[in-house]
Enzyme design. Sequence first.
Site, short mmCIF file in Angstrom:
data_model
loop_
_atom_site.label_atom_id
_atom_site.label_comp_id
_atom_site.label_asym_id
_atom_site.label_seq_id
_atom_site.Cartn_x
_atom_site.Cartn_y
_atom_site.Cartn_z
N GLY A 170 0.84 -1.20 0.00
CA GLY A 170 0.00 0.00 0.00
C GLY A 170 0.87 1.24 0.00
N LEU A 171 0.24 2.37 -0.17
CA LEU A 171 0.94 3.65 -0.21
C LEU A 171 1.71 3.93 1.08
CD1 LEU A 171 -2.00 5.83 -1.61
CD2 LEU A 171 0.03 5.11 -2.91
N SER A 172 2.69 4.79 0.97
CA SER A 172 3.35 5.30 2.17
C SER A 172 2.27 5.99 3.02
CB SER A 172 4.43 6.31 1.76
OG SER A 172 5.03 6.89 2.89
N SER B 22 -0.24 4.50 4.43
CA SER B 22 -1.55 3.83 4.32
C SER B 22 -1.91 3.08 5.60
CB SER B 22 -1.55 2.86 3.14
OG SER B 22 -0.55 1.87 3.31
N GLY B 23 -0.90 2.78 6.41
CA GLY B 23 -1.16 2.06 7.65
C GLY B 23 -0.68 0.63 7.67
N LYS B 24 0.19 0.28 6.73
CA LYS B 24 0.70 -1.10 6.65
C LYS B 24 1.34 -1.53 7.97
CE LYS B 24 3.53 -0.14 3.28
NZ LYS B 24 3.16 1.30 3.13
N SER B 25 2.27 -0.72 8.46
CA SER B 25 2.99 -1.08 9.68
C SER B 25 2.07 -1.06 10.89
CB SER B 25 4.16 -0.13 9.91
OG SER B 25 5.13 -0.31 8.91
N SER C 14 5.97 -5.71 5.49
CA SER C 14 5.33 -4.44 5.13
C SER C 14 6.25 -3.62 4.24
CB SER C 14 5.03 -3.62 6.39
OG SER C 14 4.18 -4.33 7.25
#
Lengths: 207, 207
Positions: A39-41, A43-46, A110
């Site tokens: 996902g985008l920087s 976006s909340g992946k981490s 991630s």
Amino acid sequence: MTVSAEPKATNVHWHHGEINRDDRASILGHKGVTLWFTGLSGSGKSTVAVALEKALAARGVLSYRLDGDNIRLGINSNLGFSAEDRKENIRRVGEISRLFADSGVVVLSSFISPYLDDREMVRRIHKENDLEFLEVFVDCPLEEAESRDPKGLYKKARAGEIKGFTGIDDPYEAPTKPELHLRTDQLTLEQEVDVIIKNLQERGIII
Amino acid sequence: MTVSAEPKATNVHWHHGEINRDDRASILGHKGVTLWFTGLSGSGKSTVAVALEKALAARGVLSYRLDGDNIRLGINSNLGFSAEDRKENIRRVGEISRLFADSGVVVLSSFISPYLDDREMVRRIHKENDLEFLEVFVDCPLEEAESRDPKGLYKKARAGEIKGFTGIDDPYEAPTKPELHLRTDQLTLEQEVDVIIKNLQERGIII
């Protein structure tokens, strides 16, 4: 110590261990798998990975996060941000994820990983080794990710201080068939974690 | 796979914030560590690692082997055998071992790794991350390793078909202070495994 008369070289060439993936799953009480958060920087992946890690630990599940923090500073410290180096970055992370999944760990990787080709490469690395690979699309609208801008990177990209920034002047190729599609504008963090946990249970990866 | 219905981490109290190394050790019931097996080709590094893996599994300890088979064909498939590539090979394996040890796994890394400098680099990678690194010298006399010659490599090296072969026309720099020194001419395979298990217990890594 006494000197042994037994020959000891009978299986020196035998590189396949007697302990296998099933044995490790029995020790752990769950299977290994790679969850690949893309996902985008911003976006909340981490954020999802950290929350999921905690929910898994509460269930006695061993997970491990791979992200820029422990990869870019370690094994990939000799890689830059050229197109070639970015691809090699993802390839190495894919191979490391594969090893961890094989060991029985629930791997939470991630990485923005904006290109379809690169993610398919990582999927292939897993499938060739008969390992489960779950692509988790952390689908956050660009406006939302940019408004969060946790590291101030969008601001720099808009100002032209960073070139080739995903979503600004470089494309994000959204997954076409992700195993998990998290719409961050429709789900709370808790709901996102629940969705993933249930999916892992349905697949028989965890209890 | 047999999945146990019993939760494995009932006595773990989850703190606020991210899951850390101690939490993972609580889930597993042991700590992570890297055992780095170094020695001549044919010395028995993989044989000891395979036997140890089995003994650890019998104790419910999660271990994972890293060796040429799953490394050279995977993450290091883009490396050859030049001096530079050999060093990069060991560096990457060292970084991967570090990640596994951090995840809580007992890592069994088997590589000839003939140079002191390279092994010290791997040790440093671990120490910098406050991780235990145990150098295991699989000390087998050259004549014995060469007489085994499981892959026919010594024969090729003697015939000049392989250049820069460790022990023949390239040096093996023996560890000066290995944490474990296994003299294969004095110990049976079972004794070697026992020595390592006892050492891990004394260090409080496993029960």
